[in-house]
Design an enzyme around this catalytic site. Structure first.
Site, PDB file in Angstrom:
ATOM      1  N   ASP A 318       0.841  -1.203   0.000  1.00  0.00           N
ATOM      2  CA  ASP A 318       0.000   0.000   0.000  1.00  0.00           C
ATOM      3  C   ASP A 318       0.877   1.254   0.000  1.00  0.00           C
ATOM      4  OD1 ASP A 318      -2.095   1.740  -0.030  1.00  0.00           O
ATOM      5  OD2 ASP A 318      -2.833   1.263   1.981  1.00  0.00           O
ATOM      6  N   GLY A 337      -1.478   7.624   4.822  1.00  0.00           N
ATOM      7  CA  GLY A 337      -0.677   6.804   3.916  1.00  0.00           C
ATOM      8  C   GLY A 337       0.804   6.900   4.189  1.00  0.00           C
TER       9      GLY A 337
END
Lengths: 438, 212, 310
Positions: A318, A337
């Site tokens: 990711d 993130g």
């Protein structure tokens, strides 16, 4: 000059390919960008190697040679945020992290919800240091309202669809997407977090969020979302892949669904087996902000159990680059993130293999064969005639994660300064060495 | 360096005599006790202030108001210290305006404490006069300040330590001087500066008597 | 005794000795506020920046006065008058202001962790005047000062904090401080406004006001934000008042010599009746006065602490 029989040989490495069931010391011969043969050490193979010029021989003695790794979940930010990452820079990071294949998510600007954008990404990737496969959008502009032209996306090359970054909130739309995508035999990758329960949440809901006075994203927000998708998949068929599983409850839900025969697969990211939410209060490091959030020790234990028993099929990073100026802000203002392409291998080795949870073969399977199967990719194996995508890992090499070593345009990693074991030594893409460790 | 030695400058009787004499002088100078208020600088100056007040009561039969004052907030070296000194409570429950104010401290040295005290008093109002009473004047003034009432003048070197002990908080009443090995004229300005720096870096604990 | 840190970011982890030092020092400053000239020269030459990214009347004024009474130079920056709207980051904003040579920053911000964030991008001493729902240490200190002023101690007292526990930084700082000082602490409010695993703070948790008040010495009533109704945490204001409003009738459950506190601003008739707010056990205004003394003490104690110390 006499034409050589082989372009490259990797000698004396421990070759592990779960797709072939192969796992011992051997020599790997490459010709015309493809795997030519794997041979055990004997007089004849030794002779072939001796005939080759030194620059065409990689000595992998003491190292592990595996199919080029696949990261089925990355964000390359192009088009739209080329200041954070480009396809080229992201692929350089992939190469340095041992990944020869990456699958990029569609939440770019514009979103990858049409053929043109798929083609644009694929054309950009032609000369890059990794193969790029595209995940198209489930809904137009990722808005969760109308289906995108999934057939067209597949025709252009998309290997899956996802509204990653967010959940497909509308259950009817998700049902339609599953039915529609099944016509093309591609999976839907679900970022499973219920928006109503997780709205504005910036970290796991726990005593830590209570202590820090931060809005929480409850574990149940993920569990409910996973369960809904599983039930829809059970009802209408299609293939469901749960991205970045972060909770014990989701692992259990997937385990039960698999037992019931539902076509569901799942992946986990290093942050969800290495990091816990009590780290956030130490320095309010915005690099620890990620969706789904880093959870608790109990969740990590369940995830590891899921990796061991096969409930979790894949390990992905990711990889989510964010500009320094956007992360160097108040914790709850930072975008969620973290980057991960260059730390995943070291974290898998240090936190899963060294701790005895997974063997190298298990870990490689979750980063080669399994994602290749889920996405129908023609890579992820060392079978003769397949593309010569190879990763060589110096299994016991200790190293420290340094910001300056990141090839990604963004440096938003919470792992900077971490001491890891297991470092990529060479990455070979179609017979070309795209990375070698100095 | 020769070993430091401690001398007694005043004993219990000596301190008592000094306080008695100062009390008489105060009354004489101010024509009685009516206009007087007395403020002692914490901690031992405040003890002495109370003793002077009770002596005056003995002599004149008048209760004069006694206040206590912490001067730390008015110091001129707060910015040079790493940790701020602990602030004690200032208690002045009377009006100082138009009174003859007797300011009391145990030892008068550089005069900086008195400067701070004067500034603070003015913030409470405008006395008719401020007079300064100290038990010991050890010299080395750095400001144009002089005492009006002195128990005893003692010549010291800058490196000597003068300790006033009072039974209110110490074992007994006495004034001690701890002589340093250096002679008085050894304290050249450069060396003094050095010493001052050292003291700042590591403030001495105030134990068993105040050092001035 | 001295403070361990050169910043005051919160009360979590601050020792009982440190809290006592601040409260003891505040006693001395409390006296200065009663003087005819309410000002001492102590912080001459020190410049304090008040950085308020959230609206605040009381805390801002209290800090400004505390600074002025210590003779510090002060500047106050509020979100409305800044370049924040143009998109400058917090880090750039504070670095630019610090380049004008300031020494201390008092910060209020809607995001938890901002005071810590500032310690990482500036050299000034940082004082937290409220960050998100995280901490508001000077409010808790002044609450403790006020309690100690009345009872002469903190240890052994039963303190109940009532209201929106979930979103209240005042509650969190009070819990840390009161627990450290040996109080028994309870929280009470609707279960929707109790944060997840609140009991892990080591407090007793109530949803019944009468049970919570039983045997308490101090009742500290938090302001209820009326917009919580829209977020679905509350049904109606009327129901909140019926369930959690502190009325004179309910005070009978308390110990003799009880105390009513409120950090303000009050919603009279919602979480507290005027009768209780203005009753003889209410120390609401005393809290405000004490707030200045406590803030002066914090400014004074931190002002001497430089970076080289750590």
């Amino acid at each position: 000059m006499k034409k050589q029989a082989y372009d490259l040989v990797i000698k004396d490495g421990r070759v592990i390919d779960p797709a072939l069931g192969f796992g011992h010391v051997a020599h790997l011969f490459i010709k015309d960008g493809k795997i030519a043969k794997i041979e055990n050490d004997n007089i004849s193979s030794r002779k072939k190697i001796d005939f080759m010029p030194d620059e065409n021989v990689i000595d992998a003695a003491g190292k592990i040679v595996m199919p080029g790794l696949i990261d089925m979940h990355v964000h390359l930010r192009e088009p739209g945020r080329e200041d954070e990452e480009t396809i080229v820079s992201g692929c350089q990071a992939a190469a340095a992290g041992g990944f020869t294949t990456v699958c990029c998510m569609p939440n770019t600007d514009p979103a990858i919800d049409n053929q043109e954008t798929v083609k644009f990404v694929l054309s950009r990737a032609e000369m890059a240091d990794a193969r790029v496969y595209v995940v198209g959008a489930v809904s137009k502009m990722l808005k969760g309202e109308e289906l995108s032209e999934i057939g067209d996306l597949v025709k252009a090359g998309a290997v899956a669809i996802s509204d990653d970054g967010g959940y497909v909130q509308n259950p009817q739309l998700m049902r339609n997407a599953l039915e529609y995508a099944s016509m093309f035999n591609i999976p839907i990758i679900s970022h499973a977090e219920d928006d109503f329960l997780c709205k504005d949440g910036v970290m796991n809901e726990s005593f830590q969020s209570t202590r820090l006075g931060m809005k929480g994203r409850p574990a149940v927000g993920e569990v409910i979302a996973v369960l809904r998708d599983i039930k829809l998949c059970e009802l209408v068929g299609g293939r469901l892949h749960i991205a970045h599983v972060s909770t014990a409850g989701a692992v259990e839900a997937i385990r039960m669904a698999k037992a019931d025969g539902v076509d569901v697969t799942a992946e986990v990211c290093p942050q969800h087996f290495c990091l816990t939410d009590d780290m956030i209060g130490e320095k309010f490091d915005t690099n620890l902000r990620v969706n789904p959030p880093i959870r608790t020790k109990a969740d990590i234990d369940a995830i590891i159990k899921g990796l061991v028993d096969g409930t979790i099929d894949c390990i992905a990073s990711d990889h989510a680059p964010h500009a320094e100026e956007e992360k160097d802000v108040e914790f709850d203002q930072a975008p969620p993130g973290m980057i991960g392409l260059q730390t995943t291998v070291g974290l898998v080795k240090t936190y899963l293999i060294d701790k005895g949870y997974l063997s190298w073969a298990d870990a490689i399977r979750k980063m080669t064969r399994n994602p290749a199967r889920i996405l129908n990719l023609p890579v992820g194996t060392l079978k003769v005639d397949s593309p010569a995508d190879i990763t060589i890992i110096d299994s016991d090499k200790k190293w420290t994660v340094k910001k300056t070593d990141f090839r990604s345009k963004s440096k938003n990693s919470p792992f900077v300064g971490w001491k890891l074991s297991g470092k990529v030594s060479h990455t070979i893409l179609g017979g070309r060495v795209v990375y070698s460790d100095k | 360096m020769p070993k430091d030695k401690i001398e007694t400058v005043l004993d219990k009787k000596g301190i008592n005599r000094a306080i008695t004499r100062i009390s008489h002088e105060i009354l004489e100078r101010n024509n009685g006790a009516e206009s007087l208020v007395i403020i002692g600088i914490l901690t031992r100056g405040a003890d002495i202030a109370k003793r002077i007040a009770s002596k005056i009561k003995e002599i004149e039969g008048v209760d004069i108001p006694v206040g206590l004052m912490d001067i730390n907030l008015y110091r001129d070296d707060v910015h040079q210290k790493l940790d701020q000194p602990i602030i004690q409570r200032t208690e002045i429950h009377f009006d100082v305006v138009d009174r003859n104010l007797i300011l009391v401290d145990d030892v008068l040295y550089t005069g900086r404490t008195i400067r701070a005290a004067l500034d603070q008093i003015v913030d409470f109002g405008r006395p008719r006069s401020i007079q300064l009473a100290v038990i010991i004047d050890r010299g080395h003034r750095e400001l144009p300040i002089r005492p009006d009432y002195v128990g005893k003048n003692i010549p010291t070197s800058k490196d000597d330590r003068v300790m006033v002990k009072l039974s209110e908080r110490d074992e007994d009443d006495s004034v001690l001087i701890e002589k340093s090995g250096l002679k008085a004229d050894d304290t050249t300005p450069a060396k003094i500066k050095d010493k001052v720096k050292k003291t700042k870096a590591k403030p001495k604990k105030r134990k068993g008597g105040k050092t001035k | 005794m001295k403070l361990q840190s050169r910043h005051l970011l919160g009360l979590e982890g601050v020792s009982a000795d440190e809290i006592s030092l601040i409260l003891d020092t505040a006693v001395s400053f409390r006296e200065i506020i009663e003087r005819p000239i309410k000002k001492v020269p102590t912080l001459r030459g020190i410049t304090v920046l008040n950085l308020f990214y959230e609206p605040s009347t009381r805390t801002k004024i209290s800090f400004e006065l505390a600074e002025k009474r210590l003779s510090a130079d002060t500047i106050t920056f509020t979100k409305a008058m800044s370049s924040v709207k143009k998109g400058e980051t917090l880090k750039d904003t504070v670095r630019n202001i610090e380049a004008m040579k300031i020494n201390m920053v008092v910060v209020r911000h809607g995001s938890s962790g901002v005071p810590y964030f500032l310690t990482q991008c500036m050299d000034s001493n940082i004082i937290n005047a409220g960050d998100g729902s995280h901490e508001h240490p000077t409010q808790a200190l002044l609450d403790m000062f006020t309690i100690r002023q009345k009872y002469g101690k903190l240890k052994g007292l039963r303190v109940v904090l009532i209201g929106d526990v979930k979103h209240s930084r005042v509650v969190r700082s009070n819990i840390w401080g009161l627990k450290t000082m040996g109080c028994s602490v309870a929280v009470c409010g609707p279960s929707t406004l109790q944060p997840y695993e609140v009991e892990k703070f080591g407090v007793d948790v109530y949803t019944d006001l009468d049970e919570a008040l039983d045997g308490a010495d101090v009742v500290n009533i938090m302001r209820i934000q009326l917009e919580r109704q829209q977020s679905g945490f509350l049904a109606t204001q009327r129901e909140y008042t019926n369930l959690f409003g502190v009325t004179a009738e309910r005070l009978k459950l308390l110990n003799k010599n009880f105390t009513i506190m409120h950090p303000g601003p009050m919603n009279r008739g919602v979480e507290i009746t005027p009768e209780v707010a203005d009753g003889k056990s209410s120390v609401v205004l005393e809290q405000v006065t004490n707030g200045q003394a406590v803030r002066m003490a914090v400014l004074y104690l931190l002002s001497g602490k430089r970076e080289e110390e750590e």
